[in-house]
Design a protein around this motif. Structure first.
Motif, PDB file in Angstrom:
ATOM      1  N   ARG A  15      -1.655   2.685  -0.778  1.00  0.00           N
ATOM      2  CA  ARG A  15      -0.925   1.590  -1.395  1.00  0.00           C
ATOM      3  C   ARG A  15      -1.090   0.315  -0.576  1.00  0.00           C
ATOM      4  NH1 ARG A  15       5.082   3.783  -3.184  1.00  0.00           N
ATOM      5  NH2 ARG A  15       4.413   5.599  -4.410  1.00  0.00           N
ATOM      6  N   HIS A  16      -0.870  -0.825  -1.235  1.00  0.00           N
ATOM      7  CA  HIS A  16      -0.908  -2.088  -0.497  1.00  0.00           C
ATOM      8  C   HIS A  16       0.367  -2.218   0.340  1.00  0.00           C
ATOM      9  CE1 HIS A  16      -2.158  -6.133   0.466  1.00  0.00           C
ATOM     10  NE2 HIS A  16      -0.904  -6.527   0.276  1.00  0.00           N
ATOM     11  N   ALA A  17       0.214  -2.718   1.557  1.00  0.00           N
ATOM     12  CA  ALA A  17       1.342  -2.925   2.468  1.00  0.00           C
ATOM     13  C   ALA A  17       0.942  -3.972   3.488  1.00  0.00           C
ATOM     14  CB  ALA A  17       1.724  -1.613   3.151  1.00  0.00           C
ATOM     15  N   ASP A  18       1.904  -4.402   4.308  1.00  0.00           N
ATOM     16  CA  ASP A  18       1.579  -5.349   5.371  1.00  0.00           C
ATOM     17  C   ASP A  18       0.591  -4.739   6.363  1.00  0.00           C
ATOM     18  OD1 ASP A  18       3.389  -7.403   4.486  1.00  0.00           O
ATOM     19  OD2 ASP A  18       5.025  -6.167   5.249  1.00  0.00           O
ATOM     20  N   PHE A  19       0.785  -3.444   6.664  1.00  0.00           N
ATOM     21  CA  PHE A  19      -0.109  -2.707   7.557  1.00  0.00           C
ATOM     22  C   PHE A  19      -0.528  -1.424   6.844  1.00  0.00           C
ATOM     23  CE2 PHE A  19       2.467  -5.311  10.270  1.00  0.00           C
ATOM     24  CZ  PHE A  19       1.692  -5.633  11.377  1.00  0.00           C
ATOM     25  N   VAL A  20      -1.806  -1.100   6.919  1.00  0.00           N
ATOM     26  CA  VAL A  20      -2.296   0.182   6.410  1.00  0.00           C
ATOM     27  C   VAL A  20      -2.947   0.935   7.562  1.00  0.00           C
ATOM     28  CG1 VAL A  20      -3.878   1.353   4.849  1.00  0.00           C
ATOM     29  CG2 VAL A  20      -2.602  -0.633   4.055  1.00  0.00           C
ATOM     30  N   VAL A  21      -2.540   2.188   7.738  1.00  0.00           N
ATOM     31  CA  VAL A  21      -3.028   3.013   8.831  1.00  0.00           C
ATOM     32  C   VAL A  21      -3.926   4.118   8.280  1.00  0.00           C
ATOM     33  CG1 VAL A  21      -2.374   4.620  10.669  1.00  0.00           C
ATOM     34  CG2 VAL A  21      -0.979   2.569  10.233  1.00  0.00           C
ATOM     35  N   LEU A  22      -5.145   4.196   8.785  1.00  0.00           N
ATOM     36  CA  LEU A  22      -6.061   5.295   8.485  1.00  0.00           C
ATOM     37  C   LEU A  22      -6.214   6.146   9.741  1.00  0.00           C
ATOM     38  CD1 LEU A  22      -7.355   5.483   5.618  1.00  0.00           C
ATOM     39  CD2 LEU A  22      -6.808   3.135   6.232  1.00  0.00           C
ATOM     40  N   THR A  23      -6.185   7.455   9.575  1.00  0.00           N
ATOM     41  CA  THR A  23      -6.150   8.323  10.751  1.00  0.00           C
ATOM     42  C   THR A  23      -7.368   9.225  10.896  1.00  0.00           C
ATOM     43  OG1 THR A  23      -4.972  10.103   9.600  1.00  0.00           O
ATOM     44  CG2 THR A  23      -3.621   8.367  10.631  1.00  0.00           C
ATOM     45  N   SER A  24      -8.356   9.096  10.002  1.00  0.00           N
ATOM     46  CA  SER A  24      -9.524   9.975  10.119  1.00  0.00           C
ATOM     47  C   SER A  24     -10.712   9.394   9.377  1.00  0.00           C
ATOM     48  CB  SER A  24      -9.218  11.367   9.554  1.00  0.00           C
ATOM     49  OG  SER A  24      -9.091  11.312   8.144  1.00  0.00           O
ATOM     50  N   LYS A  25     -11.880   9.855   9.765  1.00  0.00           N
ATOM     51  CA  LYS A  25     -13.116   9.506   9.068  1.00  0.00           C
ATOM     52  C   LYS A  25     -13.053   9.975   7.620  1.00  0.00           C
ATOM     53  CE  LYS A  25     -18.114  10.442   9.510  1.00  0.00           C
ATOM     54  NZ  LYS A  25     -18.337  11.129   8.207  1.00  0.00           N
ATOM     55  N   THR A  26     -12.565  11.185   7.410  1.00  0.00           N
ATOM     56  CA  THR A  26     -12.462  11.736   6.061  1.00  0.00           C
ATOM     57  C   THR A  26     -11.576  10.869   5.178  1.00  0.00           C
ATOM     58  OG1 THR A  26     -12.789  13.987   6.867  1.00  0.00           O
ATOM     59  CG2 THR A  26     -11.754  13.748   4.714  1.00  0.00           C
ATOM     60  N   GLY A  27     -10.448  10.420   5.724  1.00  0.00           N
ATOM     61  CA  GLY A  27      -9.549   9.573   4.961  1.00  0.00           C
ATOM     62  C   GLY A  27     -10.205   8.276   4.527  1.00  0.00           C
ATOM     63  N   VAL A  28     -10.983   7.677   5.423  1.00  0.00           N
ATOM     64  CA  VAL A  28     -11.686   6.433   5.082  1.00  0.00           C
ATOM     65  C   VAL A  28     -12.676   6.682   3.954  1.00  0.00           C
ATOM     66  CG1 VAL A  28     -13.270   4.670   5.924  1.00  0.00           C
ATOM     67  CG2 VAL A  28     -11.426   5.497   7.408  1.00  0.00           C
ATOM     68  N   GLU A  29     -13.446   7.742   4.066  1.00  0.00           N
ATOM     69  CA  GLU A  29     -14.465   8.050   3.054  1.00  0.00           C
ATOM     70  C   GLU A  29     -13.826   8.271   1.679  1.00  0.00           C
ATOM     71  OE1 GLU A  29     -17.663  10.223   6.075  1.00  0.00           O
ATOM     72  OE2 GLU A  29     -16.196  11.423   4.956  1.00  0.00           O
ATOM     73  N   LEU A  30     -12.708   8.983   1.646  1.00  0.00           N
ATOM     74  CA  LEU A  30     -12.050   9.244   0.366  1.00  0.00           C
ATOM     75  C   LEU A  30     -11.395   7.992  -0.200  1.00  0.00           C
ATOM     76  CD1 LEU A  30     -10.484  12.735   1.127  1.00  0.00           C
ATOM     77  CD2 LEU A  30     -12.479  12.233  -0.308  1.00  0.00           C
ATOM     78  N   ALA A  31     -10.789   7.190   0.678  1.00  0.00           N
ATOM     79  CA  ALA A  31     -10.189   5.942   0.211  1.00  0.00           C
ATOM     80  C   ALA A  31     -11.249   5.032  -0.402  1.00  0.00           C
ATOM     81  CB  ALA A  31      -9.475   5.239   1.364  1.00  0.00           C
ATOM     82  N   ASP A  32     -12.387   4.923   0.264  1.00  0.00           N
ATOM     83  CA  ASP A  32     -13.471   4.086  -0.257  1.00  0.00           C
ATOM     84  C   ASP A  32     -14.003   4.637  -1.579  1.00  0.00           C
ATOM     85  OD1 ASP A  32     -15.582   1.894   0.352  1.00  0.00           O
ATOM     86  OD2 ASP A  32     -16.772   3.683  -0.110  1.00  0.00           O
ATOM     87  N   ALA A  63       9.959  -0.333  10.720  1.00  0.00           N
ATOM     88  CA  ALA A  63       9.038  -0.477   9.595  1.00  0.00           C
ATOM     89  C   ALA A  63       9.555   0.262   8.362  1.00  0.00           C
ATOM     90  CB  ALA A  63       7.659   0.063   9.972  1.00  0.00           C
ATOM     91  N   ASP A  64       9.173  -0.239   7.199  1.00  0.00           N
ATOM     92  CA  ASP A  64       9.381   0.454   5.927  1.00  0.00           C
ATOM     93  C   ASP A  64       8.118   1.272   5.683  1.00  0.00           C
ATOM     94  OD1 ASP A  64       9.952   1.330   3.396  1.00  0.00           O
ATOM     95  OD2 ASP A  64       9.651  -0.619   2.433  1.00  0.00           O
ATOM     96  N   VAL A  65       8.183   2.577   5.974  1.00  0.00           N
ATOM     97  CA  VAL A  65       6.990   3.425   6.017  1.00  0.00           C
ATOM     98  C   VAL A  65       6.824   4.211   4.717  1.00  0.00           C
ATOM     99  CG1 VAL A  65       5.793   5.271   7.253  1.00  0.00           C
ATOM    100  CG2 VAL A  65       7.248   3.661   8.506  1.00  0.00           C
ATOM    101  N   HIS A  66       5.610   4.180   4.173  1.00  0.00           N
ATOM    102  CA  HIS A  66       5.252   5.027   3.036  1.00  0.00           C
ATOM    103  C   HIS A  66       4.005   5.829   3.413  1.00  0.00           C
ATOM    104  CE1 HIS A  66       3.242   6.149  -0.766  1.00  0.00           C
ATOM    105  NE2 HIS A  66       4.477   6.348  -1.179  1.00  0.00           N
ATOM    106  N   GLU A  67       3.968   7.073   3.001  1.00  0.00           N
ATOM    107  CA  GLU A  67       2.822   7.925   3.315  1.00  0.00           C
ATOM    108  C   GLU A  67       2.118   8.347   2.025  1.00  0.00           C
ATOM    109  OE1 GLU A  67       1.736  12.078   5.710  1.00  0.00           O
ATOM    110  OE2 GLU A  67       3.823  11.423   5.503  1.00  0.00           O
TER     111      GLU A  67
END
Length: 247
Positions: free
Chosen positions: A43-60, A135-139
């Motif tokens: 989701r769009h937010a002020d900060f977006v945290v990615l924690t793995s290579k796999t997560g980046v690949e799937l998000a893209d 922070a207002d955190v969403h996962e």
């Protein structure tokens, strides 16, 4: 010397095997994680945290567009993957861990929205730490991590006294290794055998999980990377017999 490695069965496992071979040990590839995508997008937010290579690949793959958000990567491998896919990276903590990322963001997220996009087994250390910082955190769960049916070859080797080292790269690899040992009917034998196996954990959370399950840990590198873990563990193997390893 036989060294078990539990990375997912993709280029990460290939790279781990190649590294261990270059360090003059015999790798025992035993993938403990398989990736099941959820087809979700951060989701769009002020900060977006990615924690793995796999997560980046799937998000893209799912068309993620960060827009003007501040993009955070938990470590250099994740950051490198983001850059490879054309994303800017704004924050990478000095310590490549959930604790390190919380420390890097704690003074910046009060009153801000933070999206954490990762697997279904992410540590609460990250989300709770950011929430405690205001922070207002969403996962968003980008993928589920499951244990492959064939996992457990290394557990049988350990039970037979034929494994010299085991390199755990996440809390889940510890849990899946022990579950695989149980499924194969050798959990008790494995727990006893691990007293004579050099055990490495990639970082503090993995170390904590191993100890919670009664597994002694010998090596935890200062930098949470597989290369450092493998290099330090193999150095210990070459320098001293397993039964002299210190907690």
């Amino acid at each position: 010397m036989k060294v078990a490695v539990f990375r997912p069965d993709d280029e990460r496992l290939d790279e781990a095997v190649e590294l261990l071979e270059s360090l003059d040990v015999n790798p025992v590839p035993d993938p403990m994680l398989a990736v099941h995508p959820t087809d979700e997008t951060p989701r769009h937010a002020d900060f977006v945290v990615l924690t793995s290579k796999t997560g980046v690949e799937l998000a893209d793959k799912n068309g993620w567009n960060p827009g003007d958000t501040t993009v955070c990567a938990i470590g250099e491998r994740t950051a490198a993957t983001l850059r490879e896919y054309g994303y800017d990276v704004d924050i990478v903590p000095d310590e490549y861990s959930s604790r390190g990322l919380v420390a890097a963001l704690a003074d910046r997220v009060d009153g801000k929205s933070v999206e954490v996009a990762r697997s279904d087994h992410g540590s609460d250390v990250l989300t709770d730490g950011l929430a405690d910082a205001g922070a207002d955190v969403h996962e968003t769960v980008l993928y589920e991590l499951v244990r492959p049916n064939e996992a457990g070859r290394s557990a049988e080797l350990a039970a037979d006294g034929d494994l010299d080292a085991a390199l755990f790269t996440s809390s889940l690899t510890v849990e899946h290794f022990l579950a695989a040992a149980g499924d194969r009917g050798v959990r008790d034998e494995v727990m006893n055998a691990l007293d004579d196996v050099l055990v490495g954990a990639i970082g503090a959370p993995t170390n904590d999980t191993a100890r919670e399950h009664g597994v002694r840990v010998d090596v935890v590198p200062d930098t949470a990377s597989f290369d450092r873990l493998a290099e330090e563990a193999v150095a210990r193997l070459h320098d001293e017999p397993n039964d002299e390893a210190q907690v």
